[in-house]
Enzyme design. Structure first.
Site, PDB file in Angstrom:
ATOM      1  N   ARG A 126       1.737 -30.065  -5.517  1.00  0.00           N
ATOM      2  CA  ARG A 126       1.392 -30.659  -6.828  1.00  0.00           C
ATOM      3  C   ARG A 126       0.300 -31.723  -6.784  1.00  0.00           C
ATOM      4  NH1 ARG A 126       6.968 -32.567  -7.099  1.00  0.00           N
ATOM      5  NH2 ARG A 126       6.653 -32.116  -4.905  1.00  0.00           N
ATOM      6  N   THR A 145      -5.855 -11.760   3.564  1.00  0.00           N
ATOM      7  CA  THR A 145      -6.963 -11.075   2.886  1.00  0.00           C
ATOM      8  C   THR A 145      -8.083 -12.056   2.518  1.00  0.00           C
ATOM      9  OG1 THR A 145      -5.961 -11.374   0.716  1.00  0.00           O
ATOM     10  CG2 THR A 145      -5.385  -9.354   1.903  1.00  0.00           C
ATOM     11  N   ASP A 189       3.237  14.839   1.810  1.00  0.00           N
ATOM     12  CA  ASP A 189       2.428  15.907   2.405  1.00  0.00           C
ATOM     13  C   ASP A 189       1.928  15.520   3.797  1.00  0.00           C
ATOM     14  OD1 ASP A 189       0.982  13.998   0.779  1.00  0.00           O
ATOM     15  OD2 ASP A 189      -0.827  15.078   1.395  1.00  0.00           O
ATOM     16  N   ASP A 233       0.808  -1.224   0.000  1.00  0.00           N
ATOM     17  CA  ASP A 233       0.000   0.000   0.000  1.00  0.00           C
ATOM     18  C   ASP A 233       0.843   1.277   0.000  1.00  0.00           C
ATOM     19  OD1 ASP A 233      -2.283  -1.640   0.146  1.00  0.00           O
ATOM     20  OD2 ASP A 233      -2.029  -1.799   2.307  1.00  0.00           O
ATOM     21  N   THR A 288      -9.890  -4.732   1.881  1.00  0.00           N
ATOM     22  CA  THR A 288     -10.668  -5.223   3.027  1.00  0.00           C
ATOM     23  C   THR A 288     -11.274  -4.103   3.878  1.00  0.00           C
ATOM     24  OG1 THR A 288      -8.674  -5.207   4.358  1.00  0.00           O
ATOM     25  CG2 THR A 288      -9.198  -7.275   3.250  1.00  0.00           C
ATOM     26  N   GLN A 294       2.041  -6.595  -3.431  1.00  0.00           N
ATOM     27  CA  GLN A 294       2.537  -6.733  -2.058  1.00  0.00           C
ATOM     28  C   GLN A 294       3.861  -5.957  -1.986  1.00  0.00           C
ATOM     29  OE1 GLN A 294       1.332  -9.866  -3.691  1.00  0.00           O
ATOM     30  NE2 GLN A 294      -0.474  -8.861  -2.954  1.00  0.00           N
ATOM     31  N   THR A 304       2.985 -12.599   2.866  1.00  0.00           N
ATOM     32  CA  THR A 304       2.143 -13.224   1.844  1.00  0.00           C
ATOM     33  C   THR A 304       2.859 -14.495   1.375  1.00  0.00           C
ATOM     34  OG1 THR A 304       0.848 -12.827  -0.142  1.00  0.00           O
ATOM     35  CG2 THR A 304       3.080 -11.874  -0.113  1.00  0.00           C
ATOM     36  N   LYS A 314       1.989   2.194  -5.199  1.00  0.00           N
ATOM     37  CA  LYS A 314       2.792   1.750  -6.348  1.00  0.00           C
ATOM     38  C   LYS A 314       2.129   2.146  -7.675  1.00  0.00           C
ATOM     39  CE  LYS A 314       2.756  -2.561  -4.484  1.00  0.00           C
ATOM     40  NZ  LYS A 314       2.565  -2.452  -3.040  1.00  0.00           N
ATOM     41  N   GLY A 329       5.075  12.012  -3.678  1.00  0.00           N
ATOM     42  CA  GLY A 329       3.639  12.242  -3.801  1.00  0.00           C
ATOM     43  C   GLY A 329       3.248  13.287  -2.770  1.00  0.00           C
ATOM     44  N   HIS A 364      -4.731  -2.045  -5.994  1.00  0.00           N
ATOM     45  CA  HIS A 364      -4.040  -0.898  -6.600  1.00  0.00           C
ATOM     46  C   HIS A 364      -5.067   0.113  -7.100  1.00  0.00           C
ATOM     47  CE1 HIS A 364      -0.320  -3.673  -7.304  1.00  0.00           C
ATOM     48  NE2 HIS A 364      -0.629  -3.511  -6.038  1.00  0.00           N
TER      49      HIS A 364
HETATM   50  P1  IMO Z   1      -0.654  -4.335  -2.345  1.00  0.00           P
HETATM   51  O1  IMO Z   1      -0.185  -4.894  -3.661  1.00  0.00           O
HETATM   52  C1  IMO Z   1      -0.835  -4.729   1.961  1.00  0.00           C
HETATM   53  C2  IMO Z   1      -0.903  -8.805   3.669  1.00  0.00           C
HETATM   54  C3  IMO Z   1      -2.202  -9.213   4.340  1.00  0.00           C
HETATM   55  C4  IMO Z   1      -1.675 -10.177   5.377  1.00  0.00           C
HETATM   56  C5  IMO Z   1      -0.548 -10.880   4.656  1.00  0.00           C
HETATM   57  C6  IMO Z   1      -0.935 -12.224   4.060  1.00  0.00           C
HETATM   58  O2  IMO Z   1      -1.967  -3.655  -2.397  1.00  0.00           O
HETATM   59  O3  IMO Z   1       0.405  -3.522  -1.690  1.00  0.00           O
HETATM   60  P2  IMO Z   1      -2.420 -12.909   1.974  1.00  0.00           P
HETATM   61  O4  IMO Z   1      -3.862 -12.644   1.653  1.00  0.00           O
HETATM   62  O5  IMO Z   1      -1.476 -12.383   0.948  1.00  0.00           O
HETATM   63  O6  IMO Z   1      -2.165 -14.356   2.301  1.00  0.00           O
HETATM   64  O7  IMO Z   1      -2.144 -12.105   3.342  1.00  0.00           O
HETATM   65  O8  IMO Z   1      -0.133  -9.995   3.623  1.00  0.00           O
HETATM   66  N1  IMO Z   1      -1.067  -8.308   2.288  1.00  0.00           N
HETATM   67  C7  IMO Z   1      -1.014  -7.011   1.914  1.00  0.00           C
HETATM   68  N2  IMO Z   1      -0.864  -5.884   2.641  1.00  0.00           N
HETATM   69  N3  IMO Z   1      -0.929  -4.625   0.630  1.00  0.00           N
HETATM   70  C8  IMO Z   1      -1.020  -5.732  -0.126  1.00  0.00           C
HETATM   71  O9  IMO Z   1      -0.951  -5.689  -1.463  1.00  0.00           O
HETATM   72  C9  IMO Z   1      -1.129  -7.001   0.511  1.00  0.00           C
HETATM   73  N4  IMO Z   1      -1.271  -8.266   0.089  1.00  0.00           N
HETATM   74  C10 IMO Z   1      -1.227  -9.049   1.177  1.00  0.00           C
HETATM   75  O10 IMO Z   1      -2.840  -8.113   4.920  1.00  0.00           O
HETATM   76  O11 IMO Z   1      -1.130  -9.492   6.465  1.00  0.00           O
HETATM   77 MG    MG Z   2      -3.113  -3.255  -0.620  1.00  0.00          MG
END
Ligand code: IMO
Ligand code: MG
Length: 497
Positions: free
Chosen positions: A167, A153, A396, A42, A364, A251, A266, A45, A481, A70
């Site tokens: 597999r 998530t 900012d 977050d 979420t 992520q 993740t 990106k 930003g 995103h």
């Molecule tokens: P973007 O691409 C922030 C976090 C989840 C959780 C852990 C595992 O938007 O930056 P998962 O569902 O992947 O098995 O969850 O990873 N998580 C993220 N946190 N931004 C994300 O993606 C995330 N994708 C997974 O909150 O703690």
């Molecule tokens: Mg996210």
């Protein structure tokens, strides 16, 4: 006569060799850039990609699935993409989902609908690698049951990657890839049904209608077959035609399945090097790595976050009722931002910063945990990912510290672990829990920077902060930003493609 023939043969050979050399040289002219997040996700990106990827022919994802969120802003509308690469606004670009991704047909259908509703056509642009793994119905069912400890998530990500690795179980195939489904949809459907029935039986579930779920899954898969890319050299061929490719990481580095804050991560590889193994392209085309961070950090889900305001209290508060107890509506109704920001209690100050920064999950809607900029983490991740261009969003938001009781903008410059100062992040959860941030304060930003676009007009406190970050991390900053709008962005140095 013989001599003439020999000469001709030699000339032909030479010409052929030259042509070959030319081909080889041509193939290295294309440039591929990789953009990754340097913290816990977050970081914004997609908005940096939006600025840099205009000249790219392909925007590609190489990891993760619907767990990513995103956000893209079109006028006053917002599109949140989860699996489709963020290049939807460049009219002719190819949107490629690589072999390192996990694809959920039930979720991608909503994204396609949303995109179509905004009059954007992706019909001949979206390509899904044959080798991408499918998120089957049983994966999401199992994640809902077992993902609580990590705070996933619930998109079935971990279970899909785990079946990819396992597999099969006895004679039963556990993993299904996109191309497997396309090759024999009915057989693949049977496999998905067997897997779901097994999950239902093992977990004694009474409220899951397996047949209905798999039928729905099958229907959406049949709709997706039109996007199937079965040529393993698809991107390679485009690169050989000198088409630029831009990889969009999902992520972030701290959520990497091996090098992140394990086990609170993740299930995919999120580092810059993973772009090539998960993106169906050879790494000889690599040009630049672009790293994106956020000036006030956030994290969703559980796990170490040394610079978190309010520490474990904040972690527990944000996790309450699976993250549903303290969403944005609740915080707005219960707190006066100006008052709570002034609190000497860092946990409360963190709530104020979250409210002002709008830090709630795109997927979420959970409240994101909030913390100060950790430069030890940033330096480590810039180095290990060979970041050439560093971008920091939400600069900012640093102005908000001026309204707190802190003496300046707080930055983590070392960790103290068991009485010793260290200059790297502890590698495991227990040590991370014991580690205390060593903080330095830089002067507050006292003017509104959200309307500035020209880097020469930035106030001296901001320049000082930028120099400090560059010196500390060893990476050059290319942009910041300064607000949520697409144009609220200051390019500090020209991006070099
Ligand atoms: P973007 O691409 C922030 C976090 C989840 C959780 C852990 C595992 O938007 O930056 P998962 O569902 O992947 O098995 O969850 O990873 N998580 C993220 N946190 N931004 C994300 O993606 C995330 N994708 C997974 O909150 O703690
Ligand atoms: Mg996210």
């Amino acid at each position: 006569m013989k001599k003439i023939n020999e000469n001709k043969e030699q000339k032909d050979k030479q010409n052929k060799q030259e042509k070959n050399n030319q081909n080889i040289n041509n193939s290295t002219k294309a440039k591929s850039n990789v953009l990754i997040g340097l913290q816990y996700g977050d970081e914004g990106k997609a908005r940096v990609l939006d600025k840099l990827a205009k000249q790219s022919h392909v925007i590609a994802r190489f990891n993760g699935g619907a767990n990513a969120g995103h956000s893209l802003h079109v006028g006053d509308k917002k599109i949140v993409l989860h699996q489709i690469p963020s290049g939807i606004f460049y009219p002719n670009s190819i949107l490629y989902i690589g072999c390192g991704c996990v694809v959920n047909p039930l979720k991608i259908k909503h994204e396609i609908k949303d995109i179509n509703n905004n009059d954007i056509c992706i019909k001949n642009r979206l390509k899904i690698s044959s080798k991408a793994t499918l998120v089957q119905p049983h994966h999401t069912v199992l994640d809902s049951l077992h993902g609580k400890t990590i705070g996933t998530t619930k998109n079935g990500i971990g279970h899909a990657y785990s079946d990819q690795a396992i597999r099969s179980k006895g004679n039963q195939l556990k993993n299904l890839r996109f191309g497997d489904y396309c090759a024999d949809p009915n057989k693949a459907k049977e496999i998905a049904l067997t897997n779901l029935n097994e999950a239902i039986a093992e977990n004694k579930l009474t409220d899951v209608n397996a047949k209905e779920m798999v039928e729905e899954f099958h229907k959406e898969m049949l709709n997706l077959i039109q996007y199937h890319c079965n040529d393993p050299l698809y991107l390679e061929k485009l690169a050989e035609q000198n088409k630029n490719i831009f990889f969009e990481g999902a992520q972030s580095v701290m959520l990497d399945v091996i090098t992140g804050t394990v086990p609170f991560v993740t299930s995919s590889r999120t580092l810059s090097a993973a772009a090539y193994t998960g993106g169906d392209l050879s790494m000889r085309h690599h040009n630049k790595t672009i790293g994106v961070a956020k000036a006030i950090m956030s994290r969703v889900g559980n796990g170490p976050f040394v610079s978190e305001f309010g520490g474990e209290r904040s972690e527990a508060y944000c996790a309450k009722d699976g993250g549903n107890a303290h969403k944005s509506k609740f915080e707005k109704a219960n707190h006066n931002v100006d008052n709570i920001l002034k609190s000497k209690d860092q946990f409360e100050m963190g709530i104020g910063l979250r409210m002002l920064g709008g830090e709630y999950g795109a997927t979420t809607k959970r409240p994101r945990r909030i913390g100060m900029l950790d430069l030890v983490m940033l330096r480590q991740n810039c180095k290990l990912n060979s970041v050439d261009e560093l971008y920091i969003n939400k600069f900012d938001c640093l102005e908000h510290f001026n309204k707190t009781s802190l003496p300046g903008i707080p930055l983590v410059v070392a960790y103290e672990l068991d009485g010793k100062e260290i200059d790297f992040m502890p590698a495991n959860v227990e040590e991370s829990k014991r580690a205390k941030p060593v903080i330095t304060h830089l002067p507050h930003i006292t003017t509104d920077i959200s309307q500035i676009r020209d880097p020469k007009k930035l106030p001296k406190e901001v320049n000082k902060l930028i120099s400090f970050i560059e010196e500390f991390t060893g990476s050059k900053m290319y942009g910041i930003g300064v607000g949520p709008e697409r144009d609220q962005f200051i390019q500090l140095r020209e991006h070099e493609n």
